[in-house]
Design a protein around this motif. Structure first.
Motif, PDB file in Angstrom:
ATOM      1  N   MET A   1       0.850  -1.189   0.000  1.00  0.00           N
ATOM      2  CA  MET A   1       0.000   0.000   0.000  1.00  0.00           C
ATOM      3  C   MET A   1       0.891   1.245   0.000  1.00  0.00           C
ATOM      4  SD  MET A   1      -2.821   1.253   2.820  1.00  0.00           S
ATOM      5  CE  MET A   1      -3.637   2.845   2.646  1.00  0.00           C
ATOM      6  N   ARG A   2       0.493   2.248  -0.762  1.00  0.00           N
ATOM      7  CA  ARG A   2       1.223   3.514  -0.795  1.00  0.00           C
ATOM      8  C   ARG A   2       0.309   4.635  -0.314  1.00  0.00           C
ATOM      9  NH1 ARG A   2       5.027   5.635  -5.599  1.00  0.00           N
ATOM     10  NH2 ARG A   2       6.348   4.155  -4.497  1.00  0.00           N
ATOM     11  N   ARG A   3       0.879   5.495   0.555  1.00  0.00           N
ATOM     12  CA  ARG A   3       0.117   6.631   1.065  1.00  0.00           C
ATOM     13  C   ARG A   3       1.005   7.864   1.069  1.00  0.00           C
ATOM     14  NH1 ARG A   3      -3.481   6.276   6.587  1.00  0.00           N
ATOM     15  NH2 ARG A   3      -4.328   8.383   6.607  1.00  0.00           N
ATOM     16  N   GLN A   4       0.453   9.005   0.725  1.00  0.00           N
ATOM     17  CA  GLN A   4       1.218  10.234   0.681  1.00  0.00           C
ATOM     18  C   GLN A   4       0.617  11.269   1.627  1.00  0.00           C
ATOM     19  OE1 GLN A   4       1.251  11.048  -3.610  1.00  0.00           O
ATOM     20  NE2 GLN A   4       3.395  10.346  -3.660  1.00  0.00           N
ATOM     21  N   ILE A   5       1.498  11.956   2.368  1.00  0.00           N
ATOM     22  CA  ILE A   5       1.079  12.974   3.321  1.00  0.00           C
ATOM     23  C   ILE A   5       1.789  14.277   2.974  1.00  0.00           C
ATOM     24  CG2 ILE A   5       1.020  13.655   5.748  1.00  0.00           C
ATOM     25  CD1 ILE A   5       1.134  10.692   6.474  1.00  0.00           C
ATOM     26  N   GLU A   6       1.026  15.320   2.724  1.00  0.00           N
ATOM     27  CA  GLU A   6       1.616  16.613   2.428  1.00  0.00           C
ATOM     28  C   GLU A   6       1.901  17.356   3.735  1.00  0.00           C
ATOM     29  OE1 GLU A   6       0.760  20.627  -0.286  1.00  0.00           O
ATOM     30  OE2 GLU A   6      -0.578  18.886  -0.402  1.00  0.00           O
ATOM     31  N   VAL A   7       3.104  17.915   3.847  1.00  0.00           N
ATOM     32  CA  VAL A   7       3.509  18.618   5.063  1.00  0.00           C
ATOM     33  C   VAL A   7       3.974  20.028   4.697  1.00  0.00           C
ATOM     34  CG1 VAL A   7       4.166  16.501   6.274  1.00  0.00           C
ATOM     35  CG2 VAL A   7       5.873  17.718   4.901  1.00  0.00           C
ATOM     36  N   SER A   8       4.122  20.872   5.720  1.00  0.00           N
ATOM     37  CA  SER A   8       4.568  22.247   5.495  1.00  0.00           C
ATOM     38  C   SER A   8       6.054  22.286   5.179  1.00  0.00           C
ATOM     39  CB  SER A   8       4.280  23.092   6.735  1.00  0.00           C
ATOM     40  OG  SER A   8       5.100  22.660   7.814  1.00  0.00           O
ATOM     41  N   ASN A   9       6.514  23.443   4.684  1.00  0.00           N
ATOM     42  CA  ASN A   9       7.946  23.614   4.402  1.00  0.00           C
ATOM     43  C   ASN A   9       8.788  23.395   5.652  1.00  0.00           C
ATOM     44  OD1 ASN A   9       7.403  24.270   1.745  1.00  0.00           O
ATOM     45  ND2 ASN A   9       7.382  26.476   2.108  1.00  0.00           N
ATOM     46  N   LEU A  43       4.708   6.854   2.037  1.00  0.00           N
ATOM     47  CA  LEU A  43       4.853   5.663   2.872  1.00  0.00           C
ATOM     48  C   LEU A  43       4.487   4.443   2.043  1.00  0.00           C
ATOM     49  CD1 LEU A  43       3.301   8.128   4.565  1.00  0.00           C
ATOM     50  CD2 LEU A  43       3.740   6.587   6.460  1.00  0.00           C
ATOM     51  N   ASP A  44       5.369   3.453   2.002  1.00  0.00           N
ATOM     52  CA  ASP A  44       5.148   2.205   1.257  1.00  0.00           C
ATOM     53  C   ASP A  44       5.260   1.022   2.202  1.00  0.00           C
ATOM     54  OD1 ASP A  44       4.563   3.045  -1.281  1.00  0.00           O
ATOM     55  OD2 ASP A  44       6.654   3.079  -1.959  1.00  0.00           O
ATOM     56  N   GLY A  45       4.267   0.124   2.160  1.00  0.00           N
ATOM     57  CA  GLY A  45       4.296  -1.071   2.990  1.00  0.00           C
ATOM     58  C   GLY A  45       2.924  -1.681   3.071  1.00  0.00           C
ATOM     59  N   ASP A  46       2.739  -2.619   4.013  1.00  0.00           N
ATOM     60  CA  ASP A  46       1.400  -3.193   4.142  1.00  0.00           C
ATOM     61  C   ASP A  46       0.473  -2.171   4.800  1.00  0.00           C
ATOM     62  OD1 ASP A  46       1.282  -3.575   7.092  1.00  0.00           O
ATOM     63  OD2 ASP A  46       2.877  -5.042   6.724  1.00  0.00           O
ATOM     64  N   ALA A  47      -0.809  -2.391   4.644  1.00  0.00           N
ATOM     65  CA  ALA A  47      -1.814  -1.395   5.033  1.00  0.00           C
ATOM     66  C   ALA A  47      -1.723  -1.017   6.501  1.00  0.00           C
ATOM     67  CB  ALA A  47      -3.213  -1.920   4.699  1.00  0.00           C
ATOM     68  N   GLU A  48      -1.559  -2.014   7.382  1.00  0.00           N
ATOM     69  CA  GLU A  48      -1.523  -1.739   8.821  1.00  0.00           C
ATOM     70  C   GLU A  48      -0.283  -0.918   9.202  1.00  0.00           C
ATOM     71  OE1 GLU A  48      -1.655  -4.167  13.091  1.00  0.00           O
ATOM     72  OE2 GLU A  48      -1.904  -5.238  11.187  1.00  0.00           O
ATOM     73  N   ALA A  49       0.883  -1.286   8.620  1.00  0.00           N
ATOM     74  CA  ALA A  49       2.120  -0.575   8.927  1.00  0.00           C
ATOM     75  C   ALA A  49       2.064   0.856   8.418  1.00  0.00           C
ATOM     76  CB  ALA A  49       3.310  -1.310   8.318  1.00  0.00           C
ATOM     77  N   VAL A  50       1.509   1.039   7.227  1.00  0.00           N
ATOM     78  CA  VAL A  50       1.403   2.383   6.658  1.00  0.00           C
ATOM     79  C   VAL A  50       0.474   3.256   7.501  1.00  0.00           C
ATOM     80  CG1 VAL A  50       0.483   3.702   4.700  1.00  0.00           C
ATOM     81  CG2 VAL A  50       2.005   1.754   4.298  1.00  0.00           C
ATOM     82  N   ALA A  51      -0.632   2.673   7.962  1.00  0.00           N
ATOM     83  CA  ALA A  51      -1.576   3.433   8.792  1.00  0.00           C
ATOM     84  C   ALA A  51      -0.915   3.867  10.102  1.00  0.00           C
ATOM     85  CB  ALA A  51      -2.814   2.594   9.071  1.00  0.00           C
ATOM     86  N   SER A  52      -0.147   2.965  10.723  1.00  0.00           N
ATOM     87  CA  SER A  52       0.541   3.300  11.973  1.00  0.00           C
ATOM     88  C   SER A  52       1.612   4.364  11.740  1.00  0.00           C
ATOM     89  CB  SER A  52       1.190   2.049  12.579  1.00  0.00           C
ATOM     90  OG  SER A  52       0.209   1.080  12.908  1.00  0.00           O
ATOM     91  N   ALA A  53       2.355   4.214  10.639  1.00  0.00           N
ATOM     92  CA  ALA A  53       3.409   5.178  10.329  1.00  0.00           C
ATOM     93  C   ALA A  53       2.832   6.561  10.044  1.00  0.00           C
ATOM     94  CB  ALA A  53       4.232   4.693   9.135  1.00  0.00           C
ATOM     95  N   ALA A  54       1.669   6.595   9.408  1.00  0.00           N
ATOM     96  CA  ALA A  54       1.024   7.875   9.103  1.00  0.00           C
ATOM     97  C   ALA A  54       0.694   8.636  10.384  1.00  0.00           C
ATOM     98  CB  ALA A  54      -0.243   7.642   8.280  1.00  0.00           C
ATOM     99  N   VAL A  55       0.275   7.909  11.431  1.00  0.00           N
ATOM    100  CA  VAL A  55      -0.021   8.542  12.717  1.00  0.00           C
ATOM    101  C   VAL A  55       1.247   9.149  13.304  1.00  0.00           C
ATOM    102  CG1 VAL A  55      -0.820   8.144  15.074  1.00  0.00           C
ATOM    103  CG2 VAL A  55      -1.975   7.009  13.175  1.00  0.00           C
ATOM    104  N   VAL A  56       2.366   8.408  13.216  1.00  0.00           N
ATOM    105  CA  VAL A  56       3.642   8.902  13.751  1.00  0.00           C
ATOM    106  C   VAL A  56       4.082  10.156  13.002  1.00  0.00           C
ATOM    107  CG1 VAL A  56       6.079   8.365  14.117  1.00  0.00           C
ATOM    108  CG2 VAL A  56       4.353   6.590  14.474  1.00  0.00           C
ATOM    109  N   VAL A  57       3.966  10.129  11.667  1.00  0.00           N
ATOM    110  CA  VAL A  57       4.366  11.293  10.854  1.00  0.00           C
ATOM    111  C   VAL A  57       3.536  12.510  11.225  1.00  0.00           C
ATOM    112  CG1 VAL A  57       4.413  12.252   8.521  1.00  0.00           C
ATOM    113  CG2 VAL A  57       5.253   9.920   8.931  1.00  0.00           C
TER     114      VAL A  57
END
Length: 263
Positions: A1-9, A43-57
């Motif tokens: 699964m791939r997920r993208q998060i936009e962040v500030s400068n 973020l690239d990985g399995d769905a559960e890992a990507v979801a957890s990593a997104a929270v950390v980011v």
């Protein structure tokens, strides 16, 4: 699964750091691959890992925007807090003392428990290896209480443990006799208060030194136990602590904690 998060400068600059070291450290705490291109974290990985990593980011991004300095220890604190269903911001924003450019706050869940316990209880025992913040946080809380006039004086005390010579035969007065045992306390104190003020407090008795044998035990006691994960000094200190633990277990397996015996 791939997920993208936009962040500030600001967040993108902090995450990239020098040679992406913050991003690489973050990757070591999550089970997926991380890439930063411009203002987008991928973020690239399995769905559960990507979801957890997104929270950390997102948690890190929020802390950066609030002015927190992000280092490997901060990332470890964030992931540890999330693993224990705690709010990272609640831990890292609990500033116990400010002095000039220095800001002292817990960096792990256990350190937050320790700080809260000291505030609640008359006596708190912090038990754990070197580098877990036991002395530093306690001195910071004492300095803060003195500055707010919540206490009239600070008493520095440690067991007068013999180290080759009997304490009574060491030269000098009481202060000189026990100074070697109080060195870590004074080092921390000088980080919190200007040295000339420390000297003045000692002369006026605002800061007092007394061996533990001269003290009295009272009600309102709590124990907080620290482990290797709470070491906030250089990673080499953590490796040294782990080596001592392994050696101690080999030499005296009967002294291992019950849960580790069953493992």
């Amino acid at each position: 699964m791939r997920r993208q998060i936009e962040v500030s400068n600001e967040v993108a600059a902090a995450l990239s750091g020098s040679n992406d070291h913050v991003l690489r450290a973050l990757e070591g705490h999550v089970d997926c691959d991380l890439f930063l291109r411009g203002n987008v974290v991928t973020l690239d990985g399995d769905a559960e890992a990507v979801a957890s990593a997104a929270v950390v980011v997102r948690e890190l991004a929020e802390l950066i925007e609030q002015g927190h300095e992000i280092a490997e220890g901060t990332i470890a604190a964030v992931t540890s807090a999330l693993d224990q269903h705690q709010s990272p911001a609640e831990i890292l924003e609990d500033v116990v003392w400010r002095h000039r450019a220095r800001k002292v706050a817990p960096k792990t869940v256990n350190q937050k428990r320790y700080v809260d316990s000291i505030r609640r209880n008359t006596i708190t025992f912090g038990i754990g290896p070197a580098g877990t913040g036991k002395t530093f946080l306690a001195v910071a809380l004492a300095a803060a209480a003195l500055a707010r006039r919540e206490v009239n004086r600070i008493i520095l005390t440690r067991p007068a443990v013999e180290a080759g010579e009997r304490l009574g035969f060491l030269p000098g007065d009481l202060m000189a006799k026990i100074d070697p045992y109080l060195r870590p306390l004074f080092d921390a104190l000088h980080d919190m208060i200007d040295p000339e003020k420390v000297a003045g407090h000692l002369e006026r008795g605002v800061i007092e030194v007394a061996p533990l044998a001269f003290m009295r035990e009272v009600e309102g006691i709590e124990f907080v136990r620290f482990g290797g994960d709470d070491v906030v000094r250089h990673r080499l200190v953590q490796r040294i602590v782990e080596a001592y633990d392994e050696h101690a277990e080999r030499q005296a397996p009967e002294l291992r904690p019950a849960d580790r015996k069953r493992a």
